[in-house]
Motif scaffolding. Structure first.
Motif, PDB file in Angstrom:
ATOM      1  N   GLU A   1       0.845  -1.192   0.000  1.00  0.00           N
ATOM      2  CA  GLU A   1       0.000   0.000   0.000  1.00  0.00           C
ATOM      3  C   GLU A   1       0.881   1.242   0.000  1.00  0.00           C
ATOM      4  OE1 GLU A   1      -4.026  -1.495   2.276  1.00  0.00           O
ATOM      5  OE2 GLU A   1      -2.490  -0.494   3.495  1.00  0.00           O
ATOM      6  N   GLY A   2       0.389   2.282  -0.658  1.00  0.00           N
ATOM      7  CA  GLY A   2       1.171   3.507  -0.752  1.00  0.00           C
ATOM      8  C   GLY A   2       0.314   4.739  -0.601  1.00  0.00           C
ATOM      9  N   VAL A   3       0.998   5.883  -0.517  1.00  0.00           N
ATOM     10  CA  VAL A   3       0.323   7.164  -0.369  1.00  0.00           C
ATOM     11  C   VAL A   3       1.184   8.240  -1.038  1.00  0.00           C
ATOM     12  CG1 VAL A   3       1.382   7.741   1.873  1.00  0.00           C
ATOM     13  CG2 VAL A   3      -0.859   8.660   1.296  1.00  0.00           C
ATOM     14  N   CYS A   4       0.506   9.253  -1.543  1.00  0.00           N
ATOM     15  CA  CYS A   4       1.183  10.442  -2.059  1.00  0.00           C
ATOM     16  C   CYS A   4       0.989  11.549  -1.030  1.00  0.00           C
ATOM     17  CB  CYS A   4       0.589  10.858  -3.401  1.00  0.00           C
ATOM     18  SG  CYS A   4       1.229  12.438  -4.005  1.00  0.00           S
ATOM     19  N   VAL A   5       2.085  12.094  -0.529  1.00  0.00           N
ATOM     20  CA  VAL A   5       2.040  13.196   0.436  1.00  0.00           C
ATOM     21  C   VAL A   5       2.229  14.494  -0.349  1.00  0.00           C
ATOM     22  CG1 VAL A   5       3.064  14.190   2.513  1.00  0.00           C
ATOM     23  CG2 VAL A   5       3.056  11.686   2.195  1.00  0.00           C
ATOM     24  N   PRO A   6       1.188  15.325  -0.441  1.00  0.00           N
ATOM     25  CA  PRO A   6       1.301  16.561  -1.219  1.00  0.00           C
ATOM     26  C   PRO A   6       2.301  17.550  -0.618  1.00  0.00           C
ATOM     27  CG  PRO A   6      -1.003  15.994  -0.847  1.00  0.00           C
ATOM     28  CD  PRO A   6      -0.179  15.109   0.050  1.00  0.00           C
ATOM     29  N   ILE A   7       2.741  18.473  -1.439  1.00  0.00           N
ATOM     30  CA  ILE A   7       3.620  19.546  -0.992  1.00  0.00           C
ATOM     31  C   ILE A   7       2.955  20.260   0.186  1.00  0.00           C
ATOM     32  CG2 ILE A   7       4.584  21.795  -1.642  1.00  0.00           C
ATOM     33  CD1 ILE A   7       4.812  20.676  -4.523  1.00  0.00           C
ATOM     34  N   GLY A   8       3.739  20.501   1.240  1.00  0.00           N
ATOM     35  CA  GLY A   8       3.253  21.275   2.381  1.00  0.00           C
ATOM     36  C   GLY A   8       2.514  20.490   3.445  1.00  0.00           C
ATOM     37  N   VAL A   9       2.284  19.197   3.256  1.00  0.00           N
ATOM     38  CA  VAL A   9       1.556  18.400   4.248  1.00  0.00           C
ATOM     39  C   VAL A   9       2.537  17.821   5.273  1.00  0.00           C
ATOM     40  CG1 VAL A   9       0.175  16.305   4.594  1.00  0.00           C
ATOM     41  CG2 VAL A   9      -0.360  17.864   2.720  1.00  0.00           C
ATOM     42  N   ARG A  10       2.283  18.116   6.542  1.00  0.00           N
ATOM     43  CA  ARG A  10       3.097  17.566   7.620  1.00  0.00           C
ATOM     44  C   ARG A  10       2.886  16.048   7.662  1.00  0.00           C
ATOM     45  NH1 ARG A  10       0.833  18.858  12.337  1.00  0.00           N
ATOM     46  NH2 ARG A  10      -1.058  19.441  11.246  1.00  0.00           N
ATOM     47  N   HIS A  11       3.984  15.298   7.849  1.00  0.00           N
ATOM     48  CA  HIS A  11       3.849  13.849   7.923  1.00  0.00           C
ATOM     49  C   HIS A  11       4.900  13.246   8.847  1.00  0.00           C
ATOM     50  CE1 HIS A  11       6.317  14.877   4.427  1.00  0.00           C
ATOM     51  NE2 HIS A  11       6.932  13.709   4.549  1.00  0.00           N
ATOM     52  N   ARG A  12       4.519  12.103   9.418  1.00  0.00           N
ATOM     53  CA  ARG A  12       5.341  11.396  10.406  1.00  0.00           C
ATOM     54  C   ARG A  12       5.081   9.909  10.223  1.00  0.00           C
ATOM     55  NH1 ARG A  12       5.192   9.324  15.910  1.00  0.00           N
ATOM     56  NH2 ARG A  12       6.741  10.395  17.204  1.00  0.00           N
ATOM     57  N   LEU A  13       6.131   9.100  10.299  1.00  0.00           N
ATOM     58  CA  LEU A  13       6.004   7.643  10.199  1.00  0.00           C
ATOM     59  C   LEU A  13       6.257   7.005  11.548  1.00  0.00           C
ATOM     60  CD1 LEU A  13       8.036   6.894   6.942  1.00  0.00           C
ATOM     61  CD2 LEU A  13       5.561   6.980   7.207  1.00  0.00           C
TER      62      LEU A  13
END
Length: 124
Positions: free
Chosen positions: A80-92
């Motif tokens: 499974e995958g995801v696209c993180v758009p420009i400017g979106v805060r993300h943490r794994l």
């Protein structure tokens, strides 16, 4: 054209986990983006950050990862995958009992490497 092994690239642990930028301007002379791997052991995280110039594509290849996108937690399982758009805060995070690995790519490149990431959380 150069072939690069993830094993030949040093791990970057500044944001947590084992992050290896395998295909990049510094390794293969790419001009539009870069690609690498991230491996998280149980309990490990990659701290929250965002990219002002790049989208990030993330595909889990083994195990299970939690990804928080602008505060919303999702679970990504193998394949499974995801696209993180420009400017979106993300943490794994890896909240499972097994190691997890993912492949990521970012594009386009920031004008300078130091401008590519904005950290919003320190490593615990």
């Amino acid at each position: 054209m150069r072939t690069v092994s993830a094993a030949d690239v040093p791990a970057n642990r500044r944001r947590g986990g084992d992050v290896r930028t395998v295909l990049a301007p510094s390794t293969v002379g790419s001009t539009t983006g870069f690609m690498g791997t991230v491996t998280l052991q149980p309990g490990e995280v990659v701290t929250e950050h965002w990219h002002p110039y790049s989208e990030e594509f993330l595909l889990v290849t083994s195990g299970e990862l939690g990804i928080r996108l602008d505060g919303e937690l999702r679970t990504l399982r193998a394949q499974e995958g995801v696209c993180v758009p420009i400017g979106v805060r993300h943490r794994l995070s890896n909240d499972s009992a097994e190691p997890a690995t993912a492949v990521f790519t970012l594009a386009p490149l920031a004008p300078q490497p130091r401008l590519g990431h904005v950290d919003t959380e320190q490593l615990p």
